[in-house]
Write a protein that holds these residues in place. Sequence first.
Motif, PDB file in Angstrom:
ATOM      1  N   PHE A  11       0.838  -1.198   0.000  1.00 36.17           N
ATOM      2  CA  PHE A  11       0.000   0.000   0.000  1.00 36.17           C
ATOM      3  C   PHE A  11       0.880   1.258   0.000  1.00 36.17           C
ATOM      4  CE2 PHE A  11      -2.716  -3.271   1.622  1.00 36.17           C
ATOM      5  CZ  PHE A  11      -4.026  -2.890   1.376  1.00 36.17           C
ATOM      6  N   GLU A  12       0.532   2.202  -0.882  1.00 41.23           N
ATOM      7  CA  GLU A  12       1.150   3.524  -0.839  1.00 41.23           C
ATOM      8  C   GLU A  12       0.028   4.546  -0.679  1.00 41.23           C
ATOM      9  OE1 GLU A  12       4.603   5.980  -3.241  1.00 41.23           O
ATOM     10  OE2 GLU A  12       2.771   5.441  -4.312  1.00 41.23           O
ATOM     11  N   VAL A  13      -0.412   4.688   0.558  1.00 45.02           N
ATOM     12  CA  VAL A  13      -1.513   5.597   0.872  1.00 45.02           C
ATOM     13  C   VAL A  13      -1.021   6.649   1.854  1.00 45.02           C
ATOM     14  CG1 VAL A  13      -3.298   3.869   0.452  1.00 45.02           C
ATOM     15  CG2 VAL A  13      -2.329   4.083   2.737  1.00 45.02           C
ATOM     16  N   ARG A  14      -1.723   7.742   1.892  1.00 44.61           N
ATOM     17  CA  ARG A  14      -1.311   8.839   2.763  1.00 44.61           C
ATOM     18  C   ARG A  14      -1.623   8.504   4.221  1.00 44.61           C
ATOM     19  NH1 ARG A  14       0.052  12.260  -1.092  1.00 44.61           N
ATOM     20  NH2 ARG A  14      -1.259  12.536  -2.958  1.00 44.61           N
ATOM     21  N   ASN A  15      -0.655   8.727   5.078  1.00 45.96           N
ATOM     22  CA  ASN A  15      -0.809   8.491   6.526  1.00 45.96           C
ATOM     23  C   ASN A  15      -1.421   7.122   6.817  1.00 45.96           C
ATOM     24  OD1 ASN A  15       0.074  11.216   7.088  1.00 45.96           O
ATOM     25  ND2 ASN A  15      -1.970  11.901   6.472  1.00 45.96           N
ATOM     26  N   PRO A  16      -0.754   6.053   6.423  1.00 49.33           N
ATOM     27  CA  PRO A  16      -1.353   4.718   6.575  1.00 49.33           C
ATOM     28  C   PRO A  16      -1.553   4.319   8.029  1.00 49.33           C
ATOM     29  CG  PRO A  16       0.981   4.541   6.027  1.00 49.33           C
ATOM     30  CD  PRO A  16       0.624   5.988   5.890  1.00 49.33           C
ATOM     31  N   ASP A  17      -2.752   3.854   8.327  1.00 46.84           N
ATOM     32  CA  ASP A  17      -3.041   3.277   9.637  1.00 46.84           C
ATOM     33  C   ASP A  17      -2.948   1.762   9.487  1.00 46.84           C
ATOM     34  OD1 ASP A  17      -4.466   3.621  12.480  1.00 46.84           O
ATOM     35  OD2 ASP A  17      -5.369   1.918  11.420  1.00 46.84           O
ATOM     36  N   PRO A  18      -2.130   1.091  10.294  1.00 44.94           N
ATOM     37  CA  PRO A  18      -1.908  -0.348  10.079  1.00 44.94           C
ATOM     38  C   PRO A  18      -3.164  -1.189  10.157  1.00 44.94           C
ATOM     39  CG  PRO A  18      -0.916   0.398  12.144  1.00 44.94           C
ATOM     40  CD  PRO A  18      -1.308   1.612  11.396  1.00 44.94           C
ATOM     41  N   ASP A  19      -4.070  -0.878  11.083  1.00 40.80           N
ATOM     42  CA  ASP A  19      -5.298  -1.673  11.196  1.00 40.80           C
ATOM     43  C   ASP A  19      -6.200  -1.460   9.983  1.00 40.80           C
ATOM     44  OD1 ASP A  19      -4.574  -2.756  13.682  1.00 40.80           O
ATOM     45  OD2 ASP A  19      -5.306  -0.968  14.722  1.00 40.80           O
ATOM     46  N   GLU A  20      -6.286  -0.216   9.499  1.00 41.71           N
ATOM     47  CA  GLU A  20      -7.094   0.060   8.314  1.00 41.71           C
ATOM     48  C   GLU A  20      -6.517  -0.645   7.091  1.00 41.71           C
ATOM     49  OE1 GLU A  20      -7.404   4.247   7.755  1.00 41.71           O
ATOM     50  OE2 GLU A  20      -8.808   4.540   9.424  1.00 41.71           O
ATOM     51  N   VAL A  21      -5.201  -0.655   6.977  1.00 45.64           N
ATOM     52  CA  VAL A  21      -4.550  -1.324   5.854  1.00 45.64           C
ATOM     53  C   VAL A  21      -4.838  -2.827   5.894  1.00 45.64           C
ATOM     54  CG1 VAL A  21      -2.279  -2.019   4.974  1.00 45.64           C
ATOM     55  CG2 VAL A  21      -2.748   0.388   5.467  1.00 45.64           C
ATOM     56  N   ALA A  22      -4.671  -3.446   7.065  1.00 43.10           N
ATOM     57  CA  ALA A  22      -4.916  -4.883   7.194  1.00 43.10           C
ATOM     58  C   ALA A  22      -6.371  -5.221   6.903  1.00 43.10           C
ATOM     59  CB  ALA A  22      -4.519  -5.353   8.586  1.00 43.10           C
ATOM     60  N   ASP A  23      -7.301  -4.405   7.421  1.00 49.24           N
ATOM     61  CA  ASP A  23      -8.729  -4.646   7.160  1.00 49.24           C
ATOM     62  C   ASP A  23      -9.044  -4.484   5.674  1.00 49.24           C
ATOM     63  OD1 ASP A  23      -9.163  -5.122   9.832  1.00 49.24           O
ATOM     64  OD2 ASP A  23      -9.999  -3.143  10.269  1.00 49.24           O
ATOM     65  N   CYS A  24      -8.437  -3.496   5.053  1.00 47.47           N
ATOM     66  CA  CYS A  24      -8.661  -3.259   3.622  1.00 47.47           C
ATOM     67  C   CYS A  24      -8.218  -4.471   2.813  1.00 47.47           C
ATOM     68  CB  CYS A  24      -7.911  -2.005   3.183  1.00 47.47           C
ATOM     69  SG  CYS A  24      -8.080  -1.647   1.421  1.00 47.47           S
ATOM     70  N   TRP A  25      -7.032  -5.004   3.111  1.00 43.26           N
ATOM     71  CA  TRP A  25      -6.554  -6.175   2.372  1.00 43.26           C
ATOM     72  C   TRP A  25      -7.463  -7.378   2.601  1.00 43.26           C
ATOM     73  CZ3 TRP A  25      -4.720  -7.974  -1.671  1.00 43.26           C
ATOM     74  CH2 TRP A  25      -4.166  -9.264  -1.765  1.00 43.26           C
ATOM     75  N   SER A  26      -7.948  -7.541   3.811  1.00 44.03           N
ATOM     76  CA  SER A  26      -8.880  -8.651   4.084  1.00 44.03           C
ATOM     77  C   SER A  26     -10.128  -8.530   3.220  1.00 44.03           C
ATOM     78  CB  SER A  26      -9.260  -8.671   5.563  1.00 44.03           C
ATOM     79  OG  SER A  26      -8.155  -8.998   6.363  1.00 44.03           O
ATOM     80  N   ARG A  27     -10.656  -7.296   3.097  1.00 41.22           N
ATOM     81  CA  ARG A  27     -11.849  -7.083   2.270  1.00 41.22           C
ATOM     82  C   ARG A  27     -11.557  -7.352   0.794  1.00 41.22           C
ATOM     83  NH1 ARG A  27     -12.243  -2.489   5.499  1.00 41.22           N
ATOM     84  NH2 ARG A  27     -11.598  -1.149   3.757  1.00 41.22           N
ATOM     85  N   LEU A  28     -10.430  -6.837   0.325  1.00 41.03           N
ATOM     86  CA  LEU A  28     -10.069  -7.044  -1.079  1.00 41.03           C
ATOM     87  C   LEU A  28      -9.908  -8.530  -1.391  1.00 41.03           C
ATOM     88  CD1 LEU A  28      -7.416  -4.206  -1.634  1.00 41.03           C
ATOM     89  CD2 LEU A  28      -9.806  -4.224  -2.387  1.00 41.03           C
ATOM     90  N   LEU A  29      -9.245  -9.237  -0.494  1.00 37.22           N
ATOM     91  CA  LEU A  29      -9.011 -10.666  -0.707  1.00 37.22           C
ATOM     92  C   LEU A  29     -10.325 -11.441  -0.654  1.00 37.22           C
ATOM     93  CD1 LEU A  29      -6.664 -12.572  -1.234  1.00 37.22           C
ATOM     94  CD2 LEU A  29      -6.460 -12.893   1.238  1.00 37.22           C
ATOM     95  N   HIS A  30     -11.199 -11.081   0.275  1.00 38.15           N
ATOM     96  CA  HIS A  30     -12.510 -11.733   0.373  1.00 38.15           C
ATOM     97  C   HIS A  30     -13.306 -11.531  -0.903  1.00 38.15           C
ATOM     98  CE1 HIS A  30     -16.863 -11.728   1.358  1.00 38.15           C
ATOM     99  NE2 HIS A  30     -16.543 -12.804   2.059  1.00 38.15           N
TER     100      HIS A  30
END
Length: 289
Positions: free
Chosen positions: A259-278
């Motif tokens: 992820f190359e997003v502004r001000n990344p929050d680790p929990d938001e990043v992990a949740d986002c990947w879980s949603r994308l993968l699902h």
Amino acid sequence: MAGNQGAGRFPEKSDPAQWPIGVSLSLEAWKQGGIDLGRFSAAGIRRIELAWRSAAFDMFEPENERCCFELIVRARQLGIEVWTMHLPYGTAWDVSAMDEAQRSAAIALHARLLQLAGRWGIGRAVLHPSWEPIAAEERAARIAACKLALPVLAGEAERLGVRIAVECLPRTCLGRTSGEMLELVSCDGRLGVCVDVNHLLQETPEHFIRQLSGRIITVHMSDYDGTDERHWLPGKGIIRWNEVIGSLSEQGYSGPFLFEVRNPDPDEVADCWSRLLHDYKQAQDGTSG
């Protein structure tokens, strides 16, 4: 090397569920105490990219070099691999400069940082092939100049155990289409590609990925509105993420999903990947069923 089969070979499809998660982190934010690597580790993030703007964080200052090394040591203590060093960009760093002296000076700056990447055991360095704006009438000359510089840096990187990943760029920058990127990296087989899906304004990311199959060694993942780069969290823009993930899987890419997003929050990043993968798995199950 993680990533791809060699160019010209039919790749073996990879499993996105096995890709590690990665995040691009700002060295300025780390120096100011704004990054808690423990939180990234706890969220399951196992790859990071070191990125900075040279004007705000001069790596050639001993204090900043020490700060960077401390982050690398801390990351490895937590089981996080420093996946990439993102080289700076701007006029002084422009390897497409038509003036030979200016271009040579830019190459020398990048070479100094490649030496640090080699010393620290960072295996990939992301490089912008140009700065902007680039006028239409000088575009061909700028591409030619860049193709003179890239083999020099590829050779220096190889000597240091590092591989250059040339990044696709938006607007008037070089590398804004798959065709132009193929032309740039054709000058040296040692060059890899960093696909930044947020930068592709003239074609879909999945088309770019399929055209560059065999050359992609890292990614920058974020969303946008299709008008300009935004670096939003995936899912907030127009990118068709099932297509992006599927095209990377088809070409044998083995991660990370960085992820190359502004001000990344680790929990938001992990949740986002879980949603994308699902969502990707659901789409695949629907196709196969």
